[in-house]
Design a protein around this motif. Structure first.
Motif, mmCIF file in Angstrom:
data_model
loop_
_atom_site.group_PDB
_atom_site.id
_atom_site.type_symbol
_atom_site.label_atom_id
_atom_site.label_comp_id
_atom_site.label_asym_id
_atom_site.label_seq_id
_atom_site.Cartn_x
_atom_site.Cartn_y
_atom_site.Cartn_z
ATOM 1 N N SER A 1 0.836 -1.209 0.000
ATOM 2 C CA SER A 1 0.000 0.000 0.000
ATOM 3 C C SER A 1 0.862 1.246 0.000
ATOM 4 N N GLY B 1 -3.216 -0.587 5.363
ATOM 5 C CA GLY B 1 -3.125 0.524 4.414
ATOM 6 C C GLY B 1 -2.968 1.854 5.126
ATOM 7 N N ALA C 1 -3.768 4.050 -0.635
ATOM 8 C CA ALA C 1 -3.263 3.133 0.394
ATOM 9 C C ALA C 1 -4.409 2.360 1.035
ATOM 10 N N ALA D 1 0.679 3.962 -2.859
ATOM 11 C CA ALA D 1 0.383 5.360 -2.524
ATOM 12 C C ALA D 1 1.500 6.267 -3.020
#
Lengths: 272, 341
Positions: B97, B247, B123, B101
């Protein structure tokens, strides 16, 4: 459901229709035919004992009538209305509850959490809509349900694991009674109990019957059956072979009916 | 003892809720209480030995910062483990994640709060997706949780390496770094965010129907199913939650370290499990608390920090915690055996 109140004052008599009736229930697991057109009926305010040897199909029948399994064929009627259960929740909605042999309690949670398992009471208002539990109300209502059935728990605020076996069973039975409006199935309720506790459980079964609910007792113990049943139904090889009032019936009669005087050597799961 | 009708009235449960004294006694004999005692002793010990360094504001800040990312993961792990499950994939999902991101924010290019928001969204969505995948395999396909999450642990990390060619992405927007290293009212913002997750985690677990079902499923899945609870759906949502929190932790980690820390999270799931178990959550499911997990996160953190400050090799922390975890699980088993008569 509309005549639930009427059933509370119902006194058993032969002219009244059964509250639960099953006709021609069949169920196979692969090649094993557990039920082959079994019939069953139970009346309000009566204890109906369902007996049979191992493999006769008792537990399969109970699981079908309580929505755990789906039958391959057959019909189920509640108060004369045809129903079909695709889940235990559907059977619950029809007022059918089961006390499982393993008790089906969450040992790590309190008696009240068990009483409201899957049917938790939420707080009123916004908090309730957000899913917040009303633990005080659940505890209060659980305790009232225990008191109604004269069950005294030593401790309401401890995990069920720390209660005695008899008390754990009381929690399971009282839960069913609290929610049942039509029928309570009890699967071998005395199998794991001592003599004194068995006596208490049989008393409890009579008290439940007297509230006007149909009690279905599944038991291997013929003495218990003769002590508490009003009507006895006998399953053999997936079929009902007898339905008799419990009047002057002896243990020998029941064992004879269960094992089958004629074809005693047939085995569990044999195909006809 | 076993009476249903012969218990003297004085001993009977009553309509009155349990008294404060009783509740207090119950709370004090619980695993979190023992463990917070141990934590307190550790803190006192190190404070006494090195009052100037250990108890300094700077050091305490460090301990809290170190704990904050792990705590977010461990909350998700608490939920999963109370339901009788397990999630080994959280560290890899965090890395995946974080990479996703970072890539997304790189693609946006500009610095600013909008970019950070997009990164956070990516994320959370990727973490959720991994969680849903785990949940689907465990709850619907009935692959064991250990194997499923072991598999996705490898797969998620492998994908993160593929995307980055094995090199950390260091183009984290300054806005995110400012948030990650900044303070609100003198308290590090990471600590505040992690505390917020903790409080929400506590409320949902202990006060709502969702939390109650989590305990029920862990305690007796078959009974829960018979009681009409959608056990498969609930289990799936728990793994999804664990992924979602991984996340979220990815963003905290990015903000704190300004890099995707590809190599930095291999032991995260084990540290999270350690924290959850130290906090008194049962390996068999059905029992546990979020506050226990908080304590379980801080015991190793304090120990590691204290050892460093005292000049003891920090590796001793691993040794000590290893044995303490075994002891904690043993204590849980003994407790169960004495209760399940």
């Amino acid at each position: 459901m509309g005549n639930a109140a009427e059933n509370l004052t119902h006194t058993p008599d032969d002219s009244a229709g059964p509250i639960l009736e099953a006709r021609g229930i069949s169920k196979s697991f692969g090649h094993v035919e557990a039920l082959r057109g079994a019939d069953f009926s139970a009346r309000a305010g009566e204890v109906t004992a369902l007996i049979g040897d191992n493999g006769a199909g008792k537990s399969t029948l109970v699981k079908i009538l309580s929505g755990v399994y789906k039958a391959n064929a057959g019909e189920i009627f509640i108060r004369g209305r045809k129903v079909s259960f695709d889940s235990p929740a559907a059977a619950h909605a029809a007022g059918i509850e089961t006390v499982y042999q393993d008790l089906s309690v969450a040992q790590d949670l309190s008696p009240a959490a068990n009483m409201f398992m899957g049917r938790e009471k939420l707080l009123p208002g916004l908090l309730g809509r957000l899913g917040f539990l009303d633990n005080a109300a659940m505890r209060r209502e659980s305790l009232l349900a225990f008191q109604r059935l004269k069950v005294s728990l030593k401790d309401m605020d401890t995990p069920v694991a720390s209660l005695s076996g008899g008390q754990r069973q009381s929690v399971a039975i009282c839960r069913s009674i609290m929610w049942a409006r039509s029928v309570v199935f009890m699967d071998e309720p005395t199998a794991a109990l001592g003599v004194v506790q068995t006596g208490r459980t049989l008393d409890l079964i009579r008290r439940i019957r007297d509230t006007g609910i149909a009690v279905v007792l599944i038991s291997h113990n013929m003495r218990d059956v003769i002590q508490v049943a009003d009507v006895i139904e006998v399953l053999r090889l997936g079929r009902r072979i007898a339905r008799m009032p419990n009047k002057g019936v002896t243990v020998q009669d029941l064992v004879g009916a269960m094992t089958g005087a004629l074809d005693a050597e047939t085995e569990e799961g044999a195909t006809p | 003892m076993t009476g249903t009708t012969t218990v003297p009235p004085a001993e009977l449960a009553t309509l009155a809720p349990p008294s404060l004294g009783r509740r207090l006694r119950g709370a004090l004999t619980s695993s979190p209480a023992y463990m917070s005692g141990i934590l307190l002793l550790l803190v006192l010990f190190f404070t006494f030995m090195r009052p100037d360094t250990f108890a300094s504001a700077f050091n305490l800040r460090n301990i809290f910062l170190d704990a904050s990312v792990l705590l977010v993961i461990a909350i998700g792990m608490t939920y999963v483990m109370i339901a009788g499950g397990f999630d080994l994939s959280v560290g890899s999902v965090l890395v995946f994640s974080g990479v996703a991101a970072a890539k997304a924010m790189e693609a946006v290019g500009r610095d600013g709060i909008g970019t950070v928001a997009i990164g956070t969204g990516v994320a959370l969505v990727t973490g959720l997706a991994w969680g849903l995948f785990n949940g689907f395999c465990v709850a619907r396909l009935r692959v064991s949780a250990l194997i499923t999450t072991l598999g996705s642990m490898g797969a998620a990390l492998g994908m993160a390496y593929l995307v980055t060619d094995g090199n950390d992405i260091r183009t984290v927007p300054n806005t995110l770094i400012a948030i990650g290293t900044g303070n609100i009212g003198g308290i590090p913002s990471l600590v505040l965010i992690s505390a917020l997750f903790t409080v929400i985690g506590m409320i949902i677990l202990h006060l709502t129907r969702y939390g109650r079902h989590t305990f029920l499923i862990g305690s007796n899945p078959e009974a829960s199913r018979r009681a009409g609870i959608n056990t498969a759906g609930h289990l799936m949502s728990l793994y999804a939650l664990s992924g979602l929190l991984a996340g979220a932790a990815a963003m905290l980690s990015l903000g704190r370290f300004s890099t995707t820390t590809l190599e930095g999270h291999g032991t995260d799931p084990l540290e999270a499990v350690t924290a959850v178990v130290l906090g008194g959550t049962s390996l068999y499911g059905g029992r546990g608390t979020v506050i226990g997990t908080v304590i379980g996160v801080f015991i190793p953190a304090v120990l590691a920090n204290g050892f460093i400050i005292m000049g003891v090799q920090p590796f001793w922390q691993m040794v000590v915690i290893g044995f303490v975890v075994i002891g904690a699980v043993y204590a849980d088993q003994i407790k169960r055996q004495t209760q399940d008569r």
